[in-house]
Design a protein around this motif. Sequence first.
Motif, mmCIF file in Angstrom:
data_model
loop_
_atom_site.group_PDB
_atom_site.id
_atom_site.type_symbol
_atom_site.label_atom_id
_atom_site.label_comp_id
_atom_site.label_asym_id
_atom_site.label_seq_id
_atom_site.Cartn_x
_atom_site.Cartn_y
_atom_site.Cartn_z
ATOM 1 N N LEU A 190 55.351 42.712 23.696
ATOM 2 C CA LEU A 190 56.376 43.114 22.737
ATOM 3 C C LEU A 190 55.717 43.893 21.602
ATOM 4 O O LEU A 190 54.636 43.544 21.144
ATOM 5 C CB LEU A 190 57.086 41.881 22.176
ATOM 6 C CG LEU A 190 57.620 40.870 23.197
ATOM 7 C CD1 LEU A 190 58.157 39.640 22.496
ATOM 8 C CD2 LEU A 190 58.679 41.507 24.064
ATOM 9 N N VAL A 191 56.390 44.944 21.149
ATOM 10 C CA VAL A 191 55.913 45.736 20.017
ATOM 11 C C VAL A 191 57.121 46.019 19.140
ATOM 12 O O VAL A 191 58.032 46.738 19.542
ATOM 13 C CB VAL A 191 55.264 47.056 20.480
ATOM 14 C CG1 VAL A 191 54.739 47.823 19.278
ATOM 15 C CG2 VAL A 191 54.151 46.804 21.478
ATOM 16 N N ALA A 192 57.124 45.444 17.931
ATOM 17 C CA ALA A 192 58.275 45.577 17.029
ATOM 18 C C ALA A 192 57.831 46.200 15.712
ATOM 19 O O ALA A 192 56.656 46.191 15.359
ATOM 20 C CB ALA A 192 58.902 44.214 16.792
ATOM 21 N N GLU A 193 58.814 46.733 15.000
ATOM 22 C CA GLU A 193 58.536 47.363 13.704
ATOM 23 C C GLU A 193 58.338 46.326 12.599
ATOM 24 O O GLU A 193 57.530 46.521 11.704
ATOM 25 C CB GLU A 193 59.682 48.308 13.328
ATOM 26 C CG GLU A 193 59.974 49.398 14.356
ATOM 27 C CD GLU A 193 58.818 50.345 14.573
ATOM 28 O OE1 GLU A 193 58.069 50.620 13.619
ATOM 29 O OE2 GLU A 193 58.658 50.812 15.716
ATOM 30 N N THR A 194 59.103 45.233 12.659
ATOM 31 C CA THR A 194 59.049 44.208 11.608
ATOM 32 C C THR A 194 59.094 42.824 12.247
ATOM 33 O O THR A 194 59.433 42.686 13.428
ATOM 34 C CB THR A 194 60.256 44.324 10.652
ATOM 35 O OG1 THR A 194 61.452 44.027 11.397
ATOM 36 C CG2 THR A 194 60.358 45.718 10.033
ATOM 37 N N THR A 195 58.792 41.804 11.454
ATOM 38 C CA THR A 195 58.895 40.436 11.970
ATOM 39 C C THR A 195 60.350 40.087 12.275
ATOM 40 O O THR A 195 60.623 39.333 13.211
ATOM 41 C CB THR A 195 58.304 39.411 10.970
ATOM 42 O OG1 THR A 195 58.922 39.586 9.697
ATOM 43 C CG2 THR A 195 56.803 39.570 10.857
ATOM 44 N N GLU A 196 61.282 40.661 11.523
ATOM 45 C CA GLU A 196 62.699 40.429 11.793
ATOM 46 C C GLU A 196 63.093 41.002 13.156
ATOM 47 O O GLU A 196 63.816 40.361 13.916
ATOM 48 C CB GLU A 196 63.587 41.038 10.697
ATOM 49 C CG GLU A 196 63.479 40.368 9.337
ATOM 50 C CD GLU A 196 62.249 40.834 8.539
ATOM 51 O OE1 GLU A 196 61.638 41.884 8.874
ATOM 52 O OE2 GLU A 196 61.884 40.122 7.589
#
Length: 175
Positions: free
Chosen positions: A137-143
């Motif tokens: 997984l690669v996300a912009e923010t922890t949210e």
Amino acid sequence: MGAVCQSVLSISLVTLHISSVFLRILIDMGYKMDDLDDRLLTLLGENARLPVAKLAAALGVARATVQTRIDRLEASGVIAGYTVRRGAEARARRIHATALITLEPRTLPSVIQRLKAIRYVARAHTTSGRFDLILSLVAETTEDLDKTLDQIGALPGVRGSESLIHLSTRIDRPA
């Protein structure tokens, strides 16, 4: 167009056709990769923008040899494309995580289809052992990561999950 130009163009097109037919025959005959192909792939993995002349010099072969090898590797599907690798600074601005997924029996195909629609799922691997899938997984923010994990957990067929947030990258080399 002059007769000479048309002749040169015709000869070039015939040569191109013969080259592509010959390449297809080699691939169909099960032409195996050798050490030169492996070294070429390693160099391209490190920097896919290297000019053919520099690749040839590094490998100690002619430019035509390198170009032929690249063409064959592309045509056979060994090289599926070229991409951009983010630098350490750009990667550091994103949240990377691994999700270990346990599935209900016989739900893998439907779960994979649903995972393809989730933006922050970068890769999915089947695995042996306690878990059925490993997700990158690669996300912009922890949210964004939190919402993605909730989406995955709510998918029909997902029995359970465990997630691991990557803190730092200690080794990062091309495969």
